[in-house]
Design a protein around this motif. Structure first.
Motif, PDB file in Angstrom:
ATOM      1  N   LEU A  51       0.831  -1.203   0.000  1.00  0.00           N
ATOM      2  CA  LEU A  51       0.000   0.000   0.000  1.00  0.00           C
ATOM      3  C   LEU A  51       0.863   1.249   0.000  1.00  0.00           C
ATOM      4  O   LEU A  51       2.018   1.228   0.421  1.00  0.00           O
ATOM      5  CB  LEU A  51      -0.917   0.001   1.228  1.00  0.00           C
ATOM      6  CG  LEU A  51      -1.781  -1.245   1.441  1.00  0.00           C
ATOM      7  CD1 LEU A  51      -2.587  -1.120   2.731  1.00  0.00           C
ATOM      8  CD2 LEU A  51      -2.696  -1.493   0.254  1.00  0.00           C
ATOM      9  N   VAL A  95      -6.453  10.714 -10.895  1.00  0.00           N
ATOM     10  CA  VAL A  95      -5.852  10.134  -9.687  1.00  0.00           C
ATOM     11  C   VAL A  95      -4.421   9.699  -9.977  1.00  0.00           C
ATOM     12  O   VAL A  95      -4.059   9.372 -11.116  1.00  0.00           O
ATOM     13  CB  VAL A  95      -6.669   8.924  -9.185  1.00  0.00           C
ATOM     14  CG1 VAL A  95      -8.073   9.350  -8.801  1.00  0.00           C
ATOM     15  CG2 VAL A  95      -6.711   7.819 -10.232  1.00  0.00           C
ATOM     16  N   GLN A 129       0.033  -1.031  -7.789  1.00  0.00           N
ATOM     17  CA  GLN A 129      -0.321  -1.902  -8.897  1.00  0.00           C
ATOM     18  C   GLN A 129       0.918  -2.641  -9.405  1.00  0.00           C
ATOM     19  O   GLN A 129       2.049  -2.248  -9.153  1.00  0.00           O
ATOM     20  CB  GLN A 129      -0.944  -1.081 -10.028  1.00  0.00           C
ATOM     21  CG  GLN A 129      -2.137  -0.237  -9.602  1.00  0.00           C
ATOM     22  CD  GLN A 129      -3.298  -1.071  -9.116  1.00  0.00           C
ATOM     23  OE1 GLN A 129      -3.672  -2.065  -9.746  1.00  0.00           O
ATOM     24  NE2 GLN A 129      -3.870  -0.694  -7.982  1.00  0.00           N
ATOM     25  N   GLU A 158      -5.722   8.026   3.576  1.00  0.00           N
ATOM     26  CA  GLU A 158      -6.292   6.993   2.727  1.00  0.00           C
ATOM     27  C   GLU A 158      -5.177   6.270   1.967  1.00  0.00           C
ATOM     28  O   GLU A 158      -4.372   6.896   1.276  1.00  0.00           O
ATOM     29  CB  GLU A 158      -7.288   7.595   1.735  1.00  0.00           C
ATOM     30  CG  GLU A 158      -8.525   8.194   2.386  1.00  0.00           C
ATOM     31  CD  GLU A 158      -9.350   7.147   3.122  1.00  0.00           C
ATOM     32  OE1 GLU A 158      -9.409   5.995   2.619  1.00  0.00           O
ATOM     33  OE2 GLU A 158      -9.926   7.469   4.174  1.00  0.00           O
ATOM     34  N   TRP A 159      -5.148   4.957   2.105  1.00  0.00           N
ATOM     35  CA  TRP A 159      -4.134   4.142   1.452  1.00  0.00           C
ATOM     36  C   TRP A 159      -4.658   3.604   0.131  1.00  0.00           C
ATOM     37  O   TRP A 159      -5.836   3.281   0.005  1.00  0.00           O
ATOM     38  CB  TRP A 159      -3.725   2.971   2.340  1.00  0.00           C
ATOM     39  CG  TRP A 159      -2.996   3.361   3.594  1.00  0.00           C
ATOM     40  CD1 TRP A 159      -3.550   3.732   4.772  1.00  0.00           C
ATOM     41  CD2 TRP A 159      -1.580   3.408   3.764  1.00  0.00           C
ATOM     42  NE1 TRP A 159      -2.566   4.022   5.691  1.00  0.00           N
ATOM     43  CE2 TRP A 159      -1.341   3.827   5.097  1.00  0.00           C
ATOM     44  CE3 TRP A 159      -0.480   3.149   2.946  1.00  0.00           C
ATOM     45  CZ2 TRP A 159      -0.060   3.974   5.616  1.00  0.00           C
ATOM     46  CZ3 TRP A 159       0.804   3.302   3.466  1.00  0.00           C
ATOM     47  CH2 TRP A 159       1.005   3.708   4.781  1.00  0.00           C
ATOM     48  N   GLU A 160      -3.753   3.479  -0.842  1.00  0.00           N
ATOM     49  CA  GLU A 160      -4.071   2.890  -2.136  1.00  0.00           C
ATOM     50  C   GLU A 160      -3.137   1.702  -2.379  1.00  0.00           C
ATOM     51  O   GLU A 160      -2.046   1.628  -1.820  1.00  0.00           O
ATOM     52  CB  GLU A 160      -3.899   3.916  -3.264  1.00  0.00           C
ATOM     53  CG  GLU A 160      -4.731   5.170  -3.108  1.00  0.00           C
ATOM     54  CD  GLU A 160      -6.217   4.940  -3.305  1.00  0.00           C
ATOM     55  OE1 GLU A 160      -6.566   3.876  -3.884  1.00  0.00           O
ATOM     56  OE2 GLU A 160      -7.013   5.793  -2.888  1.00  0.00           O
ATOM     57  N   GLU A 161      -3.566   0.793  -3.246  1.00  0.00           N
ATOM     58  CA  GLU A 161      -2.755  -0.388  -3.544  1.00  0.00           C
ATOM     59  C   GLU A 161      -1.733  -0.079  -4.631  1.00  0.00           C
ATOM     60  O   GLU A 161      -2.047   0.568  -5.630  1.00  0.00           O
ATOM     61  CB  GLU A 161      -3.645  -1.541  -3.995  1.00  0.00           C
ATOM     62  CG  GLU A 161      -2.879  -2.820  -4.301  1.00  0.00           C
ATOM     63  CD  GLU A 161      -3.775  -3.953  -4.775  1.00  0.00           C
ATOM     64  OE1 GLU A 161      -3.238  -5.006  -5.168  1.00  0.00           O
ATOM     65  OE2 GLU A 161      -5.011  -3.754  -4.764  1.00  0.00           O
ATOM     66  N   VAL A 173      -1.448   7.015  -9.624  1.00  0.00           N
ATOM     67  CA  VAL A 173      -1.308   5.566  -9.534  1.00  0.00           C
ATOM     68  C   VAL A 173       0.173   5.240  -9.359  1.00  0.00           C
ATOM     69  O   VAL A 173       1.023   5.756 -10.094  1.00  0.00           O
ATOM     70  CB  VAL A 173      -1.854   4.852 -10.791  1.00  0.00           C
ATOM     71  CG1 VAL A 173      -1.529   3.365 -10.754  1.00  0.00           C
ATOM     72  CG2 VAL A 173      -3.352   5.072 -10.907  1.00  0.00           C
ATOM     73  N   ARG A 208       0.584   5.866   0.306  1.00  0.00           N
ATOM     74  CA  ARG A 208      -0.170   7.115   0.464  1.00  0.00           C
ATOM     75  C   ARG A 208       0.808   8.260   0.675  1.00  0.00           C
ATOM     76  O   ARG A 208       1.961   8.053   1.055  1.00  0.00           O
ATOM     77  CB  ARG A 208      -1.145   7.040   1.637  1.00  0.00           C
ATOM     78  CG  ARG A 208      -0.528   7.022   3.030  1.00  0.00           C
ATOM     79  CD  ARG A 208      -1.635   7.211   4.069  1.00  0.00           C
ATOM     80  NE  ARG A 208      -1.208   7.035   5.431  1.00  0.00           N
ATOM     81  CZ  ARG A 208      -0.642   7.968   6.189  1.00  0.00           C
ATOM     82  NH1 ARG A 208      -0.372   9.153   5.674  1.00  0.00           N
ATOM     83  NH2 ARG A 208      -0.319   7.736   7.448  1.00  0.00           N
TER      84      ARG A 208
END
Length: 388
Positions: A287, A354, A300, A295-298, A356, A289
């Motif tokens: 993860l 957003v 890719q 808020e955490w994002e994955e 990524v 951020r």
């Protein structure tokens, strides 16, 4: 006839003696032993770490030069160092963990410390320096300990150092300006007050000191994660309940941000890379951020690993080099216990509206295999990369 034979024998003996002296002279002239110390050390800075290990087996002088702090500093200044990945691994049912190093060519973990020694198997905190890795506190026979050891990654020797003032388990530690700060981890409520909550160790001295902290946290909770920020004087910390704190090393002060990290138990091995927080999540995810967000994002790009390894679950995330991170996971192909790893680089870009972050796998594979099937499980306690 006898006179000729004796003369021939004398001639052969003299020829052998001259040849032997010539070889000795050539060896002496061509060897590094005749060089002045400063030139000798300068030559050692230009060879690889593997060559230094080989040279250390030649003579005491070569070994002393290869292990000297002066050489380590010179190699760092010249940039003639490479990343070496060290792992502290507990293989059940062995009673104690062991240190390993990832061989840079064979890509296999090699044990580096002969034999087992009593060491905490959980709850320890770790700090890496230019030369080695400190292990502090943890559980010994179910009780917190103040024990401190140091793995010298040049000599490959574990040293017992002066203990901390307080027994700690579940603490967190960071390195700032050659000083090690250890936060929390005190279990005994009678002594776990604000005056004992932080202690510091100057690497240049043999002792630890308790650090009087301005505005300490209200309760002596365990610090789950701590990350040194970009200005090198601020530490971003999260306790086991998700409360967010900022510690100023310059002012010896904690400040609560008033924010709470959601589900802190699912986010481990925090690190800061390219102005981005990264951590390992659950389900084989890494993860990310921004430091100012919650808020955490994955990340890719790891989907292929998740598909190739059913039940893929990351057990450790760490920095390998300036461009590369590493993840470890446990696998059991054909019932054989193995430790796998993957190196990946990160890139980020805007997709629509957003950001990524994507990981690109550079290498992956098994780095340790239990061919005898004598181990029932493993616990990867620490993974850290040093440039040597």
């Amino acid at each position: 006839m006898k006179g000729r034979k004796a003369s021939a024998i004398r001639g052969c003996s003299q020829l052998k003696l001259k040849t032997k002296k010539k070889k000795e002279k050539e060896t002496e002239v061509c060897g590094l032993g005749l060089l002045p110390d400063d030139v000798f050390v300068d030559c050692l800075t230009r060879v690889s770490r593997l060559d230094l290990v080989a040279l250390g087996m030649v003579s005491r002088r070569h070994r002393y030069g290869a292990e000297s702090e002066e050489l380590t500093d010179m190699r760092h200044r010249r940039g003639s160092v490479d990343p070496y990945l060290y792992v502290f691994l507990h293989m059940h049912p062995d009673p104690s963990p062991r240190w390993f190093v990832l061989h840079p060519v064979q890509r296999q973990l090699k044990p580096i410390y002969p034999g087992l020694y009593p060491a905490p198997v959980e709850g320890s905190c770790f700090v890496k320096t230019k030369r080695g890795i400190y292990t502090m506190g943890g559980l010994m026979n179910g009780e917190p300990t103040s024990e401190v050891t140091f793995l010298d990654c040049i000599e490959h020797i574990v040293y017992q150092l002066a203990p901390m003032k307080m027994a700690r388990s579940g603490a967190s530690a960071v390195l700032i300006d050659e000083r090690i700060y250890v936060f929390g981890g005190c279990w005994d409520q009678d002594v776990a007050d604000s005056s004992n909550w932080v202690e510091v160790h100057d690497i240049g001295t043999p002792t630890w000191e308790l650090l009087p902290v301005s505005t300490p946290p209200k309760t002596p909770l365990k610090i789950k994660q701590s990350v040194v920020m970009m200005d090198k004087n601020l530490v971003y910390a999260v306790d086991e309940q998700g409360q967010v704190f900022v510690f100023s090393a310059r002012e010896c002060m904690f400040e609560a941000e008033g924010r709470t990290e959601s589900k802190p138990e699912t986010k481990n091995d925090w690190l800061l890379a390219n102005y981005t927080f990264l951590c390992r999540g659950i389900g084989g995810k890494v993860l990310w951020r921004a430091p100012g967000d919650l808020e955490w994002e994955e990340v890719q790009g790891l989907e292929e690993l998740q598909q190739q390894h059913p039940g893929f679950e990351i057990i450790k995330l760490c920095v390998y080099s300036a461009e590369t991170l590493v993840i470890f996971w446990e696998a059991r192909p054909q019932g054989v216990l193995e430790l796998w790893y993957a190196e990946f680089s990160l890139s980020s870009r805007m997709e629509g509206e957003v950001w990524v972050v994507r990981g690109s796998i550079r290498a992956s594979g098994s780095v340790l295999s239990d061919s005898d099937s004598s181990y029932t499980g493993l616990n990867l306690l620490c993974a850290a990369s040093l440039h040597l």
